[in-house]
Design an enzyme around this catalytic site. Sequence first.
Site, PDB file in Angstrom:
ATOM      1  N   CYS A  80       0.838  -1.203   0.000  1.00  0.00           N
ATOM      2  CA  CYS A  80       0.000   0.000   0.000  1.00  0.00           C
ATOM      3  C   CYS A  80       0.874   1.254   0.000  1.00  0.00           C
ATOM      4  O   CYS A  80       1.319   1.701   1.059  1.00  0.00           O
ATOM      5  CB  CYS A  80      -0.936  -0.012   1.212  1.00  0.00           C
ATOM      6  SG  CYS A  80      -2.058   1.406   1.238  1.00  0.00           S
ATOM      7  N   CYS A 127      -0.487   4.238   1.873  1.00  0.00           N
ATOM      8  CA  CYS A 127      -0.366   4.118   3.332  1.00  0.00           C
ATOM      9  C   CYS A 127       1.071   4.385   3.783  1.00  0.00           C
ATOM     10  O   CYS A 127       1.303   5.074   4.769  1.00  0.00           O
ATOM     11  CB  CYS A 127      -0.732   2.710   3.799  1.00  0.00           C
ATOM     12  SG  CYS A 127      -2.200   2.036   3.040  1.00  0.00           S
ATOM     13  N   ASP A 128       2.026   3.802   3.090  1.00  0.00           N
ATOM     14  CA  ASP A 128       3.403   3.765   3.606  1.00  0.00           C
ATOM     15  C   ASP A 128       4.381   4.673   2.868  1.00  0.00           C
ATOM     16  O   ASP A 128       5.474   4.925   3.363  1.00  0.00           O
ATOM     17  CB  ASP A 128       3.942   2.321   3.517  1.00  0.00           C
ATOM     18  CG  ASP A 128       3.110   1.357   4.350  1.00  0.00           C
ATOM     19  OD1 ASP A 128       2.522   1.802   5.348  1.00  0.00           O
ATOM     20  OD2 ASP A 128       3.047   0.167   3.999  1.00  0.00           O
TER      21      ASP A 128
HETATM   22  P1  FAD Z   1     -10.319  -5.351   6.662  1.00  0.00           P
HETATM   23  O1  FAD Z   1      -9.445  -4.432   7.409  1.00  0.00           O
HETATM   24  O2  FAD Z   1      -9.746  -6.172   5.554  1.00  0.00           O
HETATM   25  O3  FAD Z   1     -11.028  -6.304   7.720  1.00  0.00           O
HETATM   26  C1  FAD Z   1     -11.875  -7.327   7.361  1.00  0.00           C
HETATM   27  C2  FAD Z   1     -11.932  -8.326   8.494  1.00  0.00           C
HETATM   28  O4  FAD Z   1     -12.951  -9.281   8.244  1.00  0.00           O
HETATM   29  C3  FAD Z   1     -10.644  -9.134   8.675  1.00  0.00           C
HETATM   30  O5  FAD Z   1     -10.277  -9.158  10.014  1.00  0.00           O
HETATM   31  C4  FAD Z   1     -11.012 -10.527   8.226  1.00  0.00           C
HETATM   32  O6  FAD Z   1     -10.306 -11.512   8.928  1.00  0.00           O
HETATM   33  C5  FAD Z   1     -12.502 -10.569   8.585  1.00  0.00           C
HETATM   34  N1  FAD Z   1     -13.219 -11.568   7.814  1.00  0.00           N
HETATM   35  C6  FAD Z   1     -13.003 -11.926   6.521  1.00  0.00           C
HETATM   36  N2  FAD Z   1     -13.832 -12.928   6.180  1.00  0.00           N
HETATM   37  C7  FAD Z   1     -14.576 -13.211   7.282  1.00  0.00           C
HETATM   38  C8  FAD Z   1     -15.602 -14.167   7.563  1.00  0.00           C
HETATM   39  N3  FAD Z   1     -16.007 -15.028   6.636  1.00  0.00           N
HETATM   40  N4  FAD Z   1     -16.127 -14.207   8.810  1.00  0.00           N
HETATM   41  C9  FAD Z   1     -15.712 -13.317   9.766  1.00  0.00           C
HETATM   42  N5  FAD Z   1     -14.747 -12.397   9.547  1.00  0.00           N
HETATM   43  C10 FAD Z   1     -14.183 -12.351   8.321  1.00  0.00           C
HETATM   44  N6  FAD Z   1      -5.254   2.377   5.295  1.00  0.00           N
HETATM   45  C11 FAD Z   1      -5.110   3.626   5.788  1.00  0.00           C
HETATM   46  O7  FAD Z   1      -6.054   4.411   5.764  1.00  0.00           O
HETATM   47  N7  FAD Z   1      -3.923   4.021   6.351  1.00  0.00           N
HETATM   48  C12 FAD Z   1      -2.839   3.209   6.441  1.00  0.00           C
HETATM   49  O8  FAD Z   1      -1.788   3.605   6.917  1.00  0.00           O
HETATM   50  C13 FAD Z   1      -2.989   1.877   5.935  1.00  0.00           C
HETATM   51  N8  FAD Z   1      -1.944   1.014   6.009  1.00  0.00           N
HETATM   52  C14 FAD Z   1      -2.101  -0.237   5.509  1.00  0.00           C
HETATM   53  C15 FAD Z   1      -1.018  -1.115   5.592  1.00  0.00           C
HETATM   54  C16 FAD Z   1      -1.141  -2.398   5.108  1.00  0.00           C
HETATM   55  C17 FAD Z   1       0.043  -3.345   5.221  1.00  0.00           C
HETATM   56  C18 FAD Z   1      -2.361  -2.835   4.520  1.00  0.00           C
HETATM   57  C19 FAD Z   1      -2.503  -4.249   3.995  1.00  0.00           C
HETATM   58  C20 FAD Z   1      -3.442  -1.959   4.420  1.00  0.00           C
HETATM   59  C21 FAD Z   1      -3.311  -0.656   4.914  1.00  0.00           C
HETATM   60  N9  FAD Z   1      -4.357   0.251   4.830  1.00  0.00           N
HETATM   61  C22 FAD Z   1      -4.219   1.498   5.353  1.00  0.00           C
HETATM   62  C23 FAD Z   1      -5.625  -0.124   4.197  1.00  0.00           C
HETATM   63  C24 FAD Z   1      -6.640  -0.465   5.279  1.00  0.00           C
HETATM   64  O9  FAD Z   1      -6.068  -1.400   6.139  1.00  0.00           O
HETATM   65  C25 FAD Z   1      -7.911  -1.018   4.656  1.00  0.00           C
HETATM   66  O10 FAD Z   1      -8.428  -0.117   3.703  1.00  0.00           O
HETATM   67  C26 FAD Z   1      -8.960  -1.261   5.726  1.00  0.00           C
HETATM   68  O11 FAD Z   1      -8.452  -2.077   6.751  1.00  0.00           O
HETATM   69  C27 FAD Z   1     -10.193  -1.918   5.141  1.00  0.00           C
HETATM   70  O12 FAD Z   1     -11.078  -2.131   6.180  1.00  0.00           O
HETATM   71  P2  FAD Z   1     -12.253  -3.195   6.099  1.00  0.00           P
HETATM   72  O13 FAD Z   1     -13.000  -3.057   7.375  1.00  0.00           O
HETATM   73  O14 FAD Z   1     -12.998  -3.044   4.840  1.00  0.00           O
HETATM   74  O15 FAD Z   1     -11.585  -4.625   5.981  1.00  0.00           O
END
Ligand code: FAD
Length: 323
Positions: free
Chosen positions: A147, A150-151
Amino acid sequence: MIRLQKEQNTMAENVIIIGSGPAGHTAAIYAARAELKPLMFEGFMAGGVAAGGQLTTTTEIENFPGFPEPVSGPELMVKMRDQALKYGTRIKTETVTRTDLSGDVKKVWVDSEMYEAKAVIIATGATAKRLGIPGEDRYWQRGISACAVCDGALPIFRNKPLVVIGGGDTACEEAMYLSKFGDTVHMLVRRDELRASKAMQARVFANKKIKVWWNTNAVEAVGEQFLTGVKYKNNKTGDDGLITASGLFFAIGHTPNTGFLEGQLPTDETGYLMTRNNSTATDIPGVFACGDVKDKVFRQAVTAAGSGCMAALEAERWLGEQE
Ligand code: FAD
Ligand code: NDP
């Protein structure tokens, strides 16, 4: 017999939230404050990610509002979880394995255990694809990231040569973004053309800090304590070598976590859930989707949280209309 007993359920939940990243927890906070008593399945290493989502895999977050000093990803997610619990969310550390979203009462299974709900919010996120080259695990988060937005602004990448892998819109966007901070941005493209839109390609070609390497694969990440370079091989000529670089950014696509839905909701051609315009409503009444599982463009914690808020408000309104 056991399965039948387990499948019996007394009363449908108002709303079940599946997933526990910023989208799921924000939806939970809003739904709980609206006295919907949400039940969340936070997952148990679902999609290879710990409960709390993608931010649990990173170090410092500098762009989440409200934290003038960087906050660690895991700490931010613990705070969100605590806030969801504080207002009455019930959280199960289990992964949803199957759903039946077809009826008025939606069914959600964790293995053989069945739960029922009037509304379901899907917030299961997406998993960034990785290359699997030697050195990748060692330098992950020590120069390797999935990302750039992000970084990319971190001091270790400033005024340093950087490598981006991929030829899609994300790779172009990330290369453009990194060119603001880095020295030269080397874009490694495995074919002799970009997949990205023409407009994005034009911007990349016009940017003097971006050098595109056609027909080129990264074959190894090398370094000491942190990444110092990327070994490459041209897949047409066989030429190989080393690009000195402090950062290696994968932009080779994401996999939305939708397997458990078994195709019950429409997705676009890359597997992202589709929702109506300016809404988190899916094609199935009472089923809402938010966060990265439905967003292939922004993919940020704050946008995921924003759409989690929308999903909870829309679910609340929808439940009200049913009464
Ligand atoms: P996610 O964070 O992907 O969470 C989804 C969750 O649902 C996970 O815990 C998963 O295990 C769970 N899940 C999946 N399937 C199931 C199921 N069947 N049953 C129950 N649970 C399930 N964004 C920023 O704004 N700033 C940053 O600095 C930043 N740094 C990042 C660094 C890295 C290395 C990465 C990979 C991403 C980064 N991001 C950052 C992006 C950010 O993390 C994502 O945009 C954000 O987390 C998305 O949120 P979400 O709630 O949609 O899903
Ligand atoms: P894409 O799937 O579009 O592109 C992935 C890129 O990575 C392709 O160039 C692909 O190569 C390459 N790739 C995949 N696997 C490997 C590998 N193992 N080794 C080397 N290269 C690899 O993903 P994006 O994330 O770029 O985009 C996803 C969607 O989001 C697209 O629809 C895009 O248009 C959209 N998007 C839109 C944006 C915008 O409008 N501003 C911004 C970002 C994304 P190949 O081409 O050879 O398959």
